[in-house]
Motif scaffolding. Sequence first.
Motif, PDB file in Angstrom:
ATOM      1  N   ARG A  62      -4.097   1.855 -39.681  1.00 13.55           N
ATOM      2  CA  ARG A  62      -3.288   2.679 -38.828  1.00 13.55           C
ATOM      3  C   ARG A  62      -3.252   3.895 -39.315  1.00 13.55           C
ATOM      4  NH1 ARG A  62       0.904   1.559 -35.691  1.00 13.55           N
ATOM      5  NH2 ARG A  62       2.293   3.215 -36.561  1.00 13.55           N
ATOM      6  N   PRO A 299      -0.030   4.639 -47.560  1.00 14.47           N
ATOM      7  CA  PRO A 299      -0.573   5.054 -46.131  1.00 14.47           C
ATOM      8  C   PRO A 299      -0.548   6.455 -45.673  1.00 14.47           C
ATOM      9  CG  PRO A 299       0.394   3.060 -46.050  1.00 14.47           C
ATOM     10  CD  PRO A 299       0.812   3.412 -47.535  1.00 14.47           C
ATOM     11  N   ARG A 303      -3.164   9.096 -44.196  1.00 13.97           N
ATOM     12  CA  ARG A 303      -3.021   9.739 -42.708  1.00 13.97           C
ATOM     13  C   ARG A 303      -3.063  11.213 -42.831  1.00 13.97           C
ATOM     14  NH1 ARG A 303       2.542   8.672 -40.190  1.00 13.97           N
ATOM     15  NH2 ARG A 303       3.297   9.817 -41.930  1.00 13.97           N
ATOM     16  N   ALA A 319      -1.495   6.093 -36.650  1.00 16.35           N
ATOM     17  CA  ALA A 319      -0.041   6.425 -37.391  1.00 16.35           C
ATOM     18  C   ALA A 319       0.426   7.875 -37.173  1.00 16.35           C
ATOM     19  CB  ALA A 319      -0.240   6.040 -38.662  1.00 16.35           C
ATOM     20  N   GLN A 321       1.075   8.826 -34.328  1.00 17.87           N
ATOM     21  CA  GLN A 321       1.912   8.858 -33.373  1.00 17.87           C
ATOM     22  C   GLN A 321       3.391   9.053 -34.090  1.00 17.87           C
ATOM     23  OE1 GLN A 321       1.236   5.173 -31.580  1.00 17.87           O
ATOM     24  NE2 GLN A 321      -0.738   5.765 -30.795  1.00 17.87           N
ATOM     25  N   LYS A 322       3.333   8.582 -35.190  1.00 17.98           N
ATOM     26  CA  LYS A 322       4.814   8.649 -35.930  1.00 17.98           C
ATOM     27  C   LYS A 322       4.913   9.985 -36.932  1.00 17.98           C
ATOM     28  CE  LYS A 322       6.356   4.946 -33.954  1.00 17.98           C
ATOM     29  NZ  LYS A 322       7.533   4.980 -33.012  1.00 17.98           N
ATOM     30  N   HIS A 323       3.953  10.709 -36.450  1.00 17.26           N
ATOM     31  CA  HIS A 323       4.008  12.154 -37.553  1.00 17.26           C
ATOM     32  C   HIS A 323       3.812  13.208 -36.732  1.00 17.26           C
ATOM     33  CE1 HIS A 323       2.378  14.363 -41.327  1.00 17.26           C
ATOM     34  NE2 HIS A 323       3.595  13.941 -41.455  1.00 17.26           N
ATOM     35  N   GLY A 329       7.643  17.275 -36.285  1.00 19.30           N
ATOM     36  CA  GLY A 329       8.733  16.207 -36.068  1.00 19.30           C
ATOM     37  C   GLY A 329       9.889  16.677 -36.227  1.00 19.30           C
ATOM     38  N   LEU A 330      10.125  17.629 -37.283  1.00 21.70           N
ATOM     39  CA  LEU A 330      11.490  18.332 -37.622  1.00 21.70           C
ATOM     40  C   LEU A 330      12.148  18.942 -36.323  1.00 21.70           C
ATOM     41  CD1 LEU A 330      10.874  19.257 -41.419  1.00 21.70           C
ATOM     42  CD2 LEU A 330      11.749  17.216 -40.357  1.00 21.70           C
TER      43      LEU A 330
ATOM     44  N   GLU B  31       8.270   5.243 -42.960  1.00 19.46           N
ATOM     45  CA  GLU B  31       7.590   6.678 -42.829  1.00 19.46           C
ATOM     46  C   GLU B  31       6.454   6.848 -43.365  1.00 19.46           C
ATOM     47  OE1 GLU B  31       6.511  10.547 -42.280  1.00 19.46           O
ATOM     48  OE2 GLU B  31       7.023   9.716 -44.170  1.00 19.46           O
ATOM     49  N   GLY B  34       3.859   4.734 -42.128  1.00 16.81           N
ATOM     50  CA  GLY B  34       3.351   4.843 -40.773  1.00 16.81           C
ATOM     51  C   GLY B  34       3.923   4.519 -39.464  1.00 16.81           C
ATOM     52  N   TYR B  35       5.322   4.120 -39.760  1.00 19.23           N
ATOM     53  CA  TYR B  35       6.037   3.342 -38.443  1.00 19.23           C
ATOM     54  C   TYR B  35       7.430   4.226 -38.080  1.00 19.23           C
ATOM     55  CZ  TYR B  35       2.968  -0.704 -39.626  1.00 19.23           C
ATOM     56  OH  TYR B  35       1.677  -1.383 -39.751  1.00 19.23           O
ATOM     57  N   VAL B  36       7.702   5.134 -38.891  1.00 15.14           N
ATOM     58  CA  VAL B  36       8.805   5.923 -38.403  1.00 15.14           C
ATOM     59  C   VAL B  36       8.549   7.165 -38.345  1.00 15.14           C
ATOM     60  CG1 VAL B  36      11.127   6.543 -39.487  1.00 15.14           C
ATOM     61  CG2 VAL B  36      10.661   4.377 -39.205  1.00 15.14           C
ATOM     62  N   LYS B  37       8.959   7.960 -37.491  1.00 13.18           N
ATOM     63  CA  LYS B  37       8.909   9.277 -37.342  1.00 13.18           C
ATOM     64  C   LYS B  37       9.918  10.329 -38.057  1.00 13.18           C
ATOM     65  CE  LYS B  37       7.187  13.017 -34.101  1.00 13.18           C
ATOM     66  NZ  LYS B  37       6.653  13.091 -32.866  1.00 13.18           N
ATOM     67  N   ALA B  38       9.226  11.217 -38.893  1.00 12.24           N
ATOM     68  CA  ALA B  38      10.423  11.922 -39.611  1.00 12.24           C
ATOM     69  C   ALA B  38      10.939  12.997 -38.761  1.00 12.24           C
ATOM     70  CB  ALA B  38       9.810  12.513 -41.030  1.00 12.24           C
ATOM     71  N   TRP B  41      13.652  10.211 -37.050  1.00 14.15           N
ATOM     72  CA  TRP B  41      14.169   9.017 -37.807  1.00 14.15           C
ATOM     73  C   TRP B  41      14.531   7.682 -37.033  1.00 14.15           C
ATOM     74  CZ3 TRP B  41      12.334  10.321 -42.399  1.00 14.15           C
ATOM     75  CH2 TRP B  41      12.505  11.602 -42.948  1.00 14.15           C
ATOM     76  N   GLU B  44      12.864   2.291 -33.968  1.00 11.44           N
ATOM     77  CA  GLU B  44      11.989   1.638 -33.018  1.00 11.44           C
ATOM     78  C   GLU B  44      11.046   0.573 -33.528  1.00 11.44           C
ATOM     79  OE1 GLU B  44      12.183   4.740 -33.068  1.00 11.44           O
ATOM     80  OE2 GLU B  44       9.955   5.488 -33.163  1.00 11.44           O
TER      81      GLU B  44
END
Lengths: 400, 400, 400, 400
Positions: A62, A299, A303, A319, A321-323, A329-330, B31, B34-38, B41, B44
């Motif tokens: 990912r 990981p 990424r 991955a 998509q989550k960054h 993202g902040l 995070e 690779g599964y949570v967005k900072a 937070w 999902e």
Amino acid sequence: MAPVGSKRGVLERLDAGEVVIGDGGFVFALEKRGYVKAGPWTPEAAAEHPEAVRQLHREFLRAGSNVMQTFTFYASDDKLENRGNKLTFTGQQINEAACDLAREVANEGDALVAGGVSQTPSYLSCKSEDEVKKIFKKQLDVFIKKNVDFLIAEYFEHVEEAEWAVQVLKATGKPVAATLCIGPEGDMHGVTPGECAVRLVKAGADIVGVNCHFDPMTCVKTVAMMKAGVEKAGLKAHYMTQPLAYHTPDCSCQGFIDLPEFPFALEPRILTRWEMQQYAREAYKAGIRYIGGCCGFEPYHIRAVAEELATERGTLPEASQKHGMWGSGLEMHTKPWVRARARRDYWEKLKPASGRPLCPSMSSPDGWGVTKGHAELMQQKEATTAEQLRPLFEKADAKH
Amino acid sequence: MAPVGSKRGVLERLDAGEVVIGDGGFVFALEKRGYVKAGPWTPEAAAEHPEAVRQLHREFLRAGSNVMQTFTFYASDDKLENRGNKLTFTGQQINEAACDLAREVANEGDALVAGGVSQTPSYLSCKSEDEVKKIFKKQLDVFIKKNVDFLIAEYFEHVEEAEWAVQVLKATGKPVAATLCIGPEGDMHGVTPGECAVRLVKAGADIVGVNCHFDPMTCVKTVAMMKAGVEKAGLKAHYMTQPLAYHTPDCSCQGFIDLPEFPFALEPRILTRWEMQQYAREAYKAGIRYIGGCCGFEPYHIRAVAEELATERGTLPEASQKHGMWGSGLEMHTKPWVRARARRDYWEKLKPASGRPLCPSMSSPDGWGVTKGHAELMQQKEATTAEQLRPLFEKADAKH
Amino acid sequence: MAPVGSKRGVLERLDAGEVVIGDGGFVFALEKRGYVKAGPWTPEAAAEHPEAVRQLHREFLRAGSNVMQTFTFYASDDKLENRGNKLTFTGQQINEAACDLAREVANEGDALVAGGVSQTPSYLSCKSEDEVKKIFKKQLDVFIKKNVDFLIAEYFEHVEEAEWAVQVLKATGKPVAATLCIGPEGDMHGVTPGECAVRLVKAGADIVGVNCHFDPMTCVKTVAMMKAGVEKAGLKAHYMTQPLAYHTPDCSCQGFIDLPEFPFALEPRILTRWEMQQYAREAYKAGIRYIGGCCGFEPYHIRAVAEELATERGTLPEASQKHGMWGSGLEMHTKPWVRARARRDYWEKLKPASGRPLCPSMSSPDGWGVTKGHAELMQQKEATTAEQLRPLFEKADAKH
Amino acid sequence: MAPVGSKRGVLERLDAGEVVIGDGGFVFALEKRGYVKAGPWTPEAAAEHPEAVRQLHREFLRAGSNVMQTFTFYASDDKLENRGNKLTFTGQQINEAACDLAREVANEGDALVAGGVSQTPSYLSCKSEDEVKKIFKKQLDVFIKKNVDFLIAEYFEHVEEAEWAVQVLKATGKPVAATLCIGPEGDMHGVTPGECAVRLVKAGADIVGVNCHFDPMTCVKTVAMMKAGVEKAGLKAHYMTQPLAYHTPDCSCQGFIDLPEFPFALEPRILTRWEMQQYAREAYKAGIRYIGGCCGFEPYHIRAVAEELATERGTLPEASQKHGMWGSGLEMHTKPWVRARARRDYWEKLKPASGRPLCPSMSSPDGWGVTKGHAELMQQKEATTAEQLRPLFEKADAKH
């Protein structure tokens, strides 16, 4: 999903000038997750806890990895049983399980499977070329049976042993990558990076470079020296780095093994994602196209490599998509002063504090100055006894 | 394996003087995977990538956790949609999936399921008590339907909002734990730890303490202040800490949020396993019996807590099969100077270097001095615009 | 040059709102120059090597000092002979010589002479009020005979002893300043800075404050607490700081004495001239008008204070002829990248590196937790014996 | 006191295998005392404030120096008037006054007088060999008239200019020492230390080595390289170091000039006395017998050199009467935990903290990569204008 075998091979990609992203080091990542024992560092989890190994493969996939390395580090029989280590699985079972897991996850995306061999206690204990090669051959039989896409000889401190490994791997006809765990000072017997690379290429390696033992920038510098050596010799190769995710400015020739913090107090040295992007850029600039990681990589570090090279690769990893790139993202953070950090120049300039005012910034590496051939480096099947440990403790204390 | 419901409850254990080990923070751990967005937070991943969440639960279980917290942090509808965050799952779907995963893994060992709620953007935006309580109620409906074992109100910066949460949770009849994310200076409105604790107990909390925002030793100190307050008031409670795995000597009252390194350059601050053992010991000595972790904790950190308290708990966690106590696994290492590190006094005394000679050891925290009630803290559903960001960037630059 | 006696006195100046600049600490400065012995820290150089003391006075005068403190620190008879210290001069000879030197140099510029007394071993050894006061009286007789301009009771760890000193000094009718060597935690018996200040003012001090033991910013903070205490009590006083030139963020209540680096490895903590300018500004802002220094101060540190307050004082010191403000002298440097540092914002922002990557940024202070009244603190005339040292070494080692 | 001329010469001493202790750097020491201006760094104080220069000579003599170097650094006419520097004394007056002061104090003890010349702005501005030699000749005329005991050509960045200086000095028949301000990387044009030393010996130098620009250990290492070069060439010489008293692990080839902290924020880098003893020991072990100091050295640093080599020299310096070896003076301290530091192993092992948690341990040196021959390095008699400074500021800012 592409059917097995239909994917473009590693050399096809590198010949086309593409970037191939490696994965991170499994022993360290799985040690933190509770599946690998620090000390022996053996990969029995492939057979024992396949769900944990599969999940880590998936996370690297990912994150952008194009290679799933079989989790077969130190999976040679002589290492699996070294110094009292006891396992309920045979080397063959571990190697086979590792191949199956790597293939399963590789098939979920654009990744190849690489079978890996690494240095052996037998070499360190001065066994013959034949004996050492037999060990590589045994792992290799599994890789061939499981039809991995290419082979990696990695983590060699002595170029001679790596040449032996390359010779064995090369006989299969599959592409061969070879990485030493050395820095700018060269291998444990003082062979320079340039000469090491030439010898590996001559032994049959298609891709040469370094892995482990040093931080990313040191590894890029070392591979640049290898590249210069290969080119000066009129040879051709592809280049590869799979460094630590730890800062090691204070290391001498044996790398992070010698640091007093190895392996249980390396935390303050872990690279940030931004430092990883800088690594990816510098590696790329140096002409290195196989860019991965080793111990300490999580990981998100891989990424970061994939995000830095997104333009060159024409794609972002799943991955991402989550960054948010460069902290964007902040923008969704609840606190305004954290939203104020949603930008590249903020993270690029930041010099992160250690939060450890009682700790120094560098260490004095242990340096016992011994390598293959020295009595202290002979390996044994039996557990280390208290009688054997005592003089080691005393020697260590006398040095500090 | 014990059938569901047959396990002893959290209060039963604490009343008996037993140690209950919590888990680590899922948003930070996932995070990195690779599964949570900072930034948002949000959790999902419970619905989107259950295999990743299940694996992390399992790792904490193996490491010794007695509690599987549902991965429902910030899973209130107002937070899921804050500042442009878009999800393909409803809050209800996420909360239900999280409950199922926690229960599935809890059933694999000696762990309870705790349903968790946390602070809301609505409170920060000055919504009414009724509106805020409705939000907690909505998550709670899922927890009741899924029959969690107990409830946690965690990560509250303002004791008032935490009281509201406790009141809502208490109505269910299940045991209630409540942890603020505060340090020795107290909550965002300056209410002292002692007074906060008294108010939480009076609101109905059975267990009180702190989580997140500060390093382990600071959290232990804060909970000790809470305990003193509760005892002085002639009340009774159990005590709990779930601190960061980051050193935060330089934090002011808002904790690590204010550090310039938050959230993408905290690596040098990560605690070692030995520092975690010290934390477990100090927490135990302070009379705290619910001992877990929050952001930055990896499974090996929880294992360190379990190993330190192995005698008190009468058991070692499963993952200790892959860990030699106090570094003894290094007895199997190939290098003699690494075998010389296979002992407690070596690791206890070591002051780990950062490997970052260009970085300081402490930072100056951002301190905008605003909290609930200040215009800059009003939340919105829409994405932050460039026009909104510009003054934040300027304000931040002017401070440095 | 103004004739003796024609100068405006210290209270006249302070009453008019003027800044009075003190000098630096002579024992540390002369120890580095080879005239004072660390350990006893006695001022026999005034009689033994007057040229060295005179020269140091002159340097401080050139740097902007308005006060020449007689070099009579620890020049009480009980201290001169403590623990085996042997001198070829009597206390009276030393005190007289010190007065003459201070007067000689004061007459070369706009400076007053201050006679100073400091804490006594007798107090630490629990002698009576009468005995302790007799010691102050003996030094005072010399100051009166030599007609100093005002008196300073400085370097007291216990406010009680300082009150006794002030009472003795006050009887002369000369202006009296009193400084404790305490930080925000108060004196060795826990009396707060505010209360200490009130007691000193009530005892007769015209000027109160702190000297030594803590870094400039900590001292400013402490004096601000003193000022608040005095004002709250409805009293009036002038305020004074004479801090260390060493950074001491890690000190506890006893100050730099407890730091492991005291007194022979404090070098990395020395303040730059720019940090001194910041100190001068903060002290001024806090309402402190008598601004000087103590241990670690060199003449250029006092010059920095004078340069920062040049506008307020309406003058630059003589030594500024050899100093470009904010680095402007570098405009004459041969190297262009050094000329590029000839500006204020460069030096204000710089965070100077220690050049010591193997050293931490903070230390753990020794803390034996004993003060006046504890057996370990009884003083003796005889040299410390090896038998007396052994348990101290063992106790110290056990703490580290 | 020995009559002038009756003392054994510098070569006589070195030939006999004796240690000759140099003095410290006057420009930095007198800058801190208020008599030298940083930027031009010219030595007019010899004529302007002879009492200050005399006192510093005396302190070094007391500390153990066997050489009083005339305070004639940068006292060539072209440097005295560089970039707007204005003086009320001629070069000849300064040079003569400096010789008289050095002789006066040398006569008070066992010290020789050395006349010193250093690199010239003329060389940097590409003036001819003749022009540069004329400048040296002019200073030399004074040294001959004043009959110094030997000559030192010091602080040369380019070995070519140093050769010219040595040739001029050698013609007098007096012993000649020559020190470059280089590190292991060699001179500004990349000539290695070994080759530099050979060239200096061939030009006529009796003693060769390095001074300034790098820390003691780096200087010892560099001189060891010089010694190896000289011996390999079959030549003979004596060896000399006069390093900085600042730690410079982060310097590149131009030394501390390039550090962002130069010259006004070097405080945290100052060596302790114990580090100086280590330097003296290492220098001695490397076969260096002329051991002194340069910028940053205070008298106590030279005393530490003399104390470390007391056995080899058969004597302790006068200033050791005010210093207990290895901290033994602390036996007389009033506090027991300070008396516990009265021992060698305590001070030898201590890693002193910086007290600066917001500062890094190393810096990135400025590196503009220019040297003699580059337009940016042309010197001028006129003051640097604001127009000339602006592009320098911009270039510097762009690098950080």
